[in-house]
Each structure stands twice: as C-alpha cells, then as structure tokens.
Write an enzyme that holds these catalytic residues in place. Sequence first.
Site, mmCIF file in Angstrom:
data_model
loop_
_atom_site.group_PDB
_atom_site.id
_atom_site.type_symbol
_atom_site.label_atom_id
_atom_site.label_comp_id
_atom_site.label_asym_id
_atom_site.label_seq_id
_atom_site.Cartn_x
_atom_site.Cartn_y
_atom_site.Cartn_z
ATOM 1 N N ASP A 48 0.830 -1.230 0.000
ATOM 2 C CA ASP A 48 0.000 0.000 0.000
ATOM 3 C C ASP A 48 0.853 1.265 0.000
ATOM 4 O OD1 ASP A 48 0.715 -0.382 2.722
ATOM 5 O OD2 ASP A 48 -1.302 0.046 3.500
ATOM 6 N N ALA A 134 -4.056 -8.706 17.001
ATOM 7 C CA ALA A 134 -4.095 -9.901 16.159
ATOM 8 C C ALA A 134 -3.803 -9.564 14.700
ATOM 9 C CB ALA A 134 -5.456 -10.584 16.277
ATOM 10 N N LEU A 136 -5.591 -7.664 12.858
ATOM 11 C CA LEU A 136 -6.868 -7.657 12.125
ATOM 12 C C LEU A 136 -7.498 -6.260 12.114
ATOM 13 C CD1 LEU A 136 -8.223 -11.085 13.469
ATOM 14 C CD2 LEU A 136 -7.061 -10.647 11.297
ATOM 15 N N SER A 138 -7.878 -3.742 14.499
ATOM 16 C CA SER A 138 -8.796 -3.250 15.529
ATOM 17 C C SER A 138 -8.704 -1.731 15.660
ATOM 18 C CB SER A 138 -8.512 -3.923 16.866
ATOM 19 O OG SER A 138 -7.187 -3.690 17.271
ATOM 20 N N ASP A 183 -5.714 -0.533 5.852
ATOM 21 C CA ASP A 183 -6.648 -0.937 6.900
ATOM 22 C C ASP A 183 -7.896 -0.049 6.931
ATOM 23 O OD1 ASP A 183 -4.510 -2.573 7.394
ATOM 24 O OD2 ASP A 183 -3.851 -1.489 9.186
HETATM 25 C C1 GLA Z 1 -0.321 -2.875 8.386
HETATM 26 C C2 GLA Z 1 -0.501 -1.442 7.929
HETATM 27 C C3 GLA Z 1 -1.035 -1.378 6.496
HETATM 28 C C4 GLA Z 1 -0.215 -2.261 5.551
HETATM 29 C C5 GLA Z 1 -0.008 -3.643 6.155
HETATM 30 C C6 GLA Z 1 0.912 -4.492 5.334
HETATM 31 O O1 GLA Z 1 -1.575 -3.506 8.485
HETATM 32 O O2 GLA Z 1 -1.389 -0.755 8.783
HETATM 33 O O3 GLA Z 1 -1.060 -0.045 6.034
HETATM 34 O O4 GLA Z 1 1.005 -1.664 5.229
HETATM 35 O O5 GLA Z 1 0.496 -3.590 7.475
HETATM 36 O O6 GLA Z 1 0.343 -4.789 4.096
#
Ligand code: GLA
Length: 388
Positions: A48, A134, A136, A138, A183
Amino acid sequence: MPAHNTPDPHAEALARTAAEAFRTVYGEEPEGVWAAPGRVNLIGEHTDYNDGFVMPFALPFYAAAAASKSETWEFHSTYDGGSTVRSGRLDGPAVQRVDGWAAYLAGVAWALGESGYPVGPVRIALYSDVPHGAGLSSSAALECAALIALADLYGHEIDRAEAARIAQLAENEYVGAPTGVLDQSASLLCSEGNVMFMDCRDLSREQVPFDLGPEGLTMLVVDTRAPHRHADGEYGARRADCEEAARLLGVSHLRDAPADATLADDRLNRRMRHVLSENERVQATVSILKGGNVSGIGDLLTASHVSLRDDYEVSSVELDSAVDAALGAGALGARMTGGGFGGSAIALVRVEDAPKVETAVLEAAAKADLPEPRIFTARAAAGAHRVL
Ligand code: GLA
C-alpha cells in the site's frame, strides 16, 4: 455518509450493546450508532505505501460507536465482552492531545478538522469485538467507526475514499504509526460477500465476488496470539528501505520500478523484489477469481508468504509454524496477513480438510512451545455503516 452495505445482524447486536453502554454511562439515548469492521488482507502485503495493489475483505468483527453531539468530549469504551472498561474526559470543548485508545477518537476529530470538516465534541460509547493485537485492524475499526459517527453528527458528507485518507492521517500524524491506507480503506470501503481489489495510488477499486461455498472451500484465520515484536520500528524500517530503493531507481514509488530492475544492495533488492512480485500476484489473483476459480489462488497465497518471509523479512516463527502446518495438512494456500511480526495467518482449505488443518496448526504450535493459536472461519462482511 450513506451506508454502502446491507445491515449485518452481528453489527446490529454490537450496536445495541454500545447503545446500552451509552445509556448506562450517560443516562440518555445516543443520537445514533455506527459500526466499522476489522479486516484480513487476502493478498497484497506491504504494497500500500508503495502505491501498489491490495485485496482486503472485511471481517464480521466490528467496533461500534454510540454517540451524540455534546458540550464537552466524553468517552467510554468496552472491549472483549466487557472485561475492560475505560472512561475518560477530554478537557473542555477543544480536542486535547491524548494517548492510548482515545487517541484514535481524538485523532480522527483532529484529522477531520485538518481536512476541512470541522467537528465539535461528542459523547461516545465504543464497544468492539475486533481481536486486539491480532493484526486484524482493531485500531482502524475504532478510527473508522468514530470518523463516520463524527461526520454524520456534524453534517459532513465525505466520500469514503477521502474518509479513508482522513483516518490514515489520524493514524500517521496523531497516533504516530507510519501505516499505509490499507486498513482504513478496508474498513470503510469493503462490502459483504466481496474482496476489494484496490489500487493504492488513486484508491480506485473493484469489488470482486468472493464466494467459497460453491467450490466447497473455507478460509481459516489463525490468530497466532504472539506478541507483536518490534512491529513499529521494523515496519518503519521496511518503509525506509522501499523509499531508498525507489530513490536509487529514480521512481516516486516502488510500484513504478521496471520489472527487470536490480539494485546492488542485496537487502534493498529483496525488498523491491517482494513489492514487484506481490503486485503481480495481486493482479493474478484478481483474474483467477474473476474466472470463478477460487481454489486456483492457493499457490499465489503461499508464494506471497514465502516472499514476505524471505525477501521482506516480516514473518515470525509463529506465523511460519501456522502456514507450514496448514500446508502440510492439505491447505490449498496459506500466508501471513497484515503487517507481520506476529498477528494472524490465513489458510484456504477444503471444508472437509478444515478440522485436520486446525488440529495440525494447534499441534505444531504446542510442539514448538508457542502460544495456543485462536482459529476461526472468515467470511467477507459488510464495511462501515450506520446501524441504529
Ligand atoms: C499494516 C498497515 C497497512 C499495511 C499492512 C501491510 O496492516 O497498517 O497499512 O502496510 O500492514 O500490508
């Protein structure tokens, strides 16, 4: 902000819990309740912030924010089925700098103002069942729930992609974590039943149906429950490597590096190789899914893990254990998901193999004296929406 999704009964249950907490703490009805989910990323990791491609879907875990406009900032949160309750008060009508979880709320209020959407104080009660630590998302769920609540309460119509950038601004500048936009976009823009293919350069995106049932497949999420080790510092170091590699190649982001580029520095070369190959894997995943062949993406998921482990060096002993055990027990593909250094892995498995895969993952962890993983089945849930 308009709702983009049909209501999710689980989000409604969480929203009612948040509303109940609001009534208990403040003695009145909230003006509304908004919910935003956590996510897994199917593929497209550490791409990203390189202006590359990602493919997240929302999980049916949500942060629910019951809120009303108020004279002063007041906040209350409940996590993990009520085991932890924190309350606090931001001093006076202006948002003060605060630490801890309340920084997500104060951060989005600040970022909204910075972006031309000023908001005033709210009373808010947050209730979240997105697992903490985790990998995920949060924290993105909290930010996005608070953001859509504040925007609605103060009458701002904000495009969802712009809202994702605003939540990222809060995370980067206020909370102080140098993350990309994955995210927050996942939480705000994903939709039920789909995985979202997004180009992080311009946030253009496509919802790709992600239906595992017809092929007799399921997706397991393995929360390794391992502590995130050095996650922040190492994450920043990977970003710095990518920026340096892009600078040496004379491109603005690694996404633009020529496919045959090589760098003299071995570490930078491997970082670049991961980013370029991962972008290709995302595109290959999209075309396989559009061809209606979910089981065909298994090898791409596993190749992504190998690249993250060897070239990008963001896996961990717990993640490798889960991935190797899942593959050894018949998973069609498996990989770490999210930032790495702990957190969760995903495994694409045939429904009939799921119990065997779960047992293998648990046994491998026990044998290596690792924390006992928590395993659950993922489904592509609704993105952030007003619930009540
Ligand atoms: C974390 C960061 C995201 C992304 C991922 C890896 O979740 O918050 O912005 O860089 O790592 O893909």
